[in-house]
Design an enzyme around this catalytic site. Structure first.
Site, short mmCIF file in Angstrom:
data_model
loop_
_atom_site.label_atom_id
_atom_site.label_comp_id
_atom_site.label_asym_id
_atom_site.label_seq_id
_atom_site.Cartn_x
_atom_site.Cartn_y
_atom_site.Cartn_z
N VAL A 64 -1.78 -3.47 -119.21
CA VAL A 64 -2.60 -4.24 -119.89
C VAL A 64 -3.06 -3.45 -121.13
CG1 VAL A 64 -5.07 -5.22 -119.91
CG2 VAL A 64 -3.81 -5.30 -117.95
N LYS A 102 -10.30 -0.66 -115.08
CA LYS A 102 -10.33 -0.35 -116.37
C LYS A 102 -10.98 -1.43 -117.24
CE LYS A 102 -6.06 2.08 -115.58
NZ LYS A 102 -4.61 1.94 -115.68
N GLY A 146 -4.92 -1.70 -106.30
CA GLY A 146 -6.01 -2.27 -106.60
C GLY A 146 -7.32 -1.74 -106.37
N LEU A 174 -11.08 14.74 -106.03
CA LEU A 174 -11.53 15.52 -107.11
C LEU A 174 -12.75 14.81 -107.42
CD1 LEU A 174 -8.17 15.58 -109.00
CD2 LEU A 174 -9.31 17.40 -107.61
N ARG A 217 5.78 -0.75 -114.47
CA ARG A 217 5.60 -2.28 -115.23
C ARG A 217 4.78 -1.90 -116.77
NH1 ARG A 217 0.10 -2.82 -114.86
NH2 ARG A 217 -0.72 -1.93 -112.98
N HIS A 235 -13.02 0.60 -109.92
CA HIS A 235 -11.55 1.11 -110.23
C HIS A 235 -10.82 0.13 -111.32
CE1 HIS A 235 -12.37 4.10 -107.14
NE2 HIS A 235 -12.50 3.50 -106.17
N GLU A 285 0.04 7.87 -113.84
CA GLU A 285 -1.36 8.09 -113.82
C GLU A 285 -1.73 9.26 -113.37
OE1 GLU A 285 -2.66 3.56 -113.92
OE2 GLU A 285 -3.27 4.40 -111.93
N GLU A 303 -0.41 8.19 -109.13
CA GLU A 303 0.48 7.05 -109.00
C GLU A 303 1.16 6.60 -110.16
OE1 GLU A 303 -0.68 3.07 -107.75
OE2 GLU A 303 -2.17 3.07 -109.21
#
Ligand code: ADP
Length: 463
Positions: free
Chosen positions: A308, A251, A178, A217, A305, A249, A289, A301
């Site tokens: 969204v 989206k 998160g 980065l 699951r 962080h 990701e 990561e």
């Protein structure tokens, strides 16, 4: 349902009723997928969600606890007991809540029910960012420069690792999530203080002081790859998405495909993700990701699951990801091969949140008026209606507005039109902010990175 696939379902996986262990738009979305597959559904709710509209369309609707999520949507025992009492053979966790909880996946399977997701051990490997990175490196997936081991205690060794990577670096908690448990270190004299602070935070928030270090980065884009795997050794990637438009962080707007990435650059990355899935024996849907900078991809990561933003990939690939996820959980063989997967046109998703468009503070209350857009290439995933009471207890996402059109420019125009036709009254929403964002020139030209939205907001506030 084709005969051959029906026969391929392992007997132990069969179920005809699914308990949906979630709420809001995703509970409604999963229920639709179940019904289309001929499955019965059990909806659950907390006291705050007793009036949820997806309750009246489910085969059973049961209140499992008080409004606080810890006592309802996170109450593992109550959810498993309800599934058994209501005759469900499987539990779909949606996203958030218990969806990436390995102990829950294990408890569901031990109760003789199917967990619609990967095995508990896959969730555990990917839930620890160090073991995830190690598994990805072993499968040849490109990772952010830095060791795939936890930081030692010895200060001199830590300094040497940081110098080898090169500043700026980022310290991350192995169990973080998160957007928390991370700290950027621009230069050497701030290193030890940053490690001490992050270790303390990690111990308190994630129950483990384990940290690792990697290159920070400075101007990356967030690009992710959707995968789906069955229990028979088949894995596919369904294309890529750009989720660089983030605030804190989180989206805000997602799109598929990621603009301006040549197929020969992304293809090997997609194939490496598929290889990694096969190596770890992954089952179900998942997302790898990556950060993308100067033409190179770096794994950060994996989310084990449904996400969204899955609809933008559904729009471009034509695959119903939720139905496919349920079917592989039933033991079916994937009914697609990689060569069948195509990417048609361009899709955007806007997250419509019940929040103040300037301060971003959550806004609870009754929706007094609702108008939703319609037309070719427009999809709205929501659970709200006029008269719906937005409660203060949960995430502020109230709807997802999704468009699809032949080109990126046409999809942007369609989203502007769709946002113009969306009216929510009685509570505040971020719709005015989304409308302004879709007028932005740099966004239209695809010249954005993960910091762009925050900078754009700062400039707007200053103006
Ligand atoms: P979480 O599990 O908390 O979401 P992630 O590892 O996915 O953590 O990182 C969240 C965000 O933090 C990324 O989308 C990116 O914006 C930023 N981030 C993470 N790692 C790096 C890195 N090595 N360099 C730059 N930014 C990073």
């Amino acid at each position: 349902m084709p005969e051959t696939l029906e026969h391929s379902a392992a007997a132990g996986h069969r179920f005809d009723t699914v308990l949906i262990a979630n709420r809001g738009e995703i509970a409604a979305r999963i229920q639709r997928a179940c019904r289309e597959l001929g499955l019965k559904t059990v909806a659950i709710c907390s006291e705050a969600d007793r009036e949820a509209p997806y309750g009246s369309t489910a085969d059973s609707f049961l209140c499992i606890g008080p409004s606080t999520a810890a006592k309802s949507y996170l109450n593992q025992h109550a959810i498993i007991l309800t599934a058994r009492l209501a005759g469900a053979g499987a539990i779909h966790p949606g996203y958030g809540f218990l969806s990436e909880n390995a102990a829950f996946a294990d408890a569901v399977e031990k109760a003789g029910l199917v967990f619609i997701g990967p095995t508990a051990s896959s969730i555990a490997i990917m839930g620890d960012k160090i073991s995830a990175k190690r598994a990805m490196m072993a499968a040849g997936v490109p990772c952010v420069p830095g060791p795939d081991t936890a930081l030692p205690d010895d200060p001199a060794t830590i300094e040497r690792i940081a110098l080898e990577i090169g500043y700026p670096i980022i310290i991350k908690a192995a169990g973080g999530g998160g957007g928390r448990g991370m700290r950027v270190v621009p230069k050497a004299d701030l290193l030890h203080e940053a490690i001490a602070l992050t270790r303390e935070e990690a111990r308190k928030a994630f129950g483990s002081p384990s940290l690792y270090m990697e290159k920070f980065l400075e101007h990356p884009r967030h690009i992710e790859i959707q995968v789906i795997c069955d229990d028979h050794g088949n894995a596919l990637w369904l294309g890529h998405r750009d989720c660089s438009m983030q605030r804190r962080h989180q989206k805000v707007v997602e799109e598929a495909p990621a603009a301006g990435i040549a197929p020969d650059i992304i293809q090997p990355v997609g194939l490496a993700c598929v290889k990694a899935c096969l190596q770890i024996g992954y089952r179900g849907v998942g997302t790898f990701e990556f950060l993308y900078e100067d033409g190179a991809f770096y794994f950060i990561e994996m989310n084990t699951r449904l996400q969204v933003e899955h609809p933008v990939t559904e729009m471009t690939s034509g695959v119903d990801i939720v139905q496919a996820q349920i079917r592989v959980a039933q033991g079916h063989v994937l009914d697609l091969i990689q060569g069948d997967v195509t990417c048609e046109g361009h899709s955007f998703e806007c997250r419509i949140n019940a929040e103040d468009p300037e301060s971003f503070l959550p806004s609870a209350g009754v929706v007094t008026h609702l108008a939703l857009p319609a037309g070719p290439g427009i999809r709205v995933d929501t659970h709200i209606h006029a008269g719906y009471k937005v409660s203060p207890y949960y995430d502020s996402l109230i709807a997802k507005l999704i468009v699809h059109a032949p080109t990126r420019a046409e999809a942007m125009a369609r989203m502007r039109e769709a946002l113009a036709g969306t009216e929510v009254e009685g509570i505040s929403t971020n719709i005015p902010f989304l409308r302004a964002l879709f007028e932005d020139g740099a966004f239209a030209r695809g010249e954005t990175d993960i910091h762009y939205l925050e900078q754009w907001l700062k400039l707007r506030r200053a103006a």
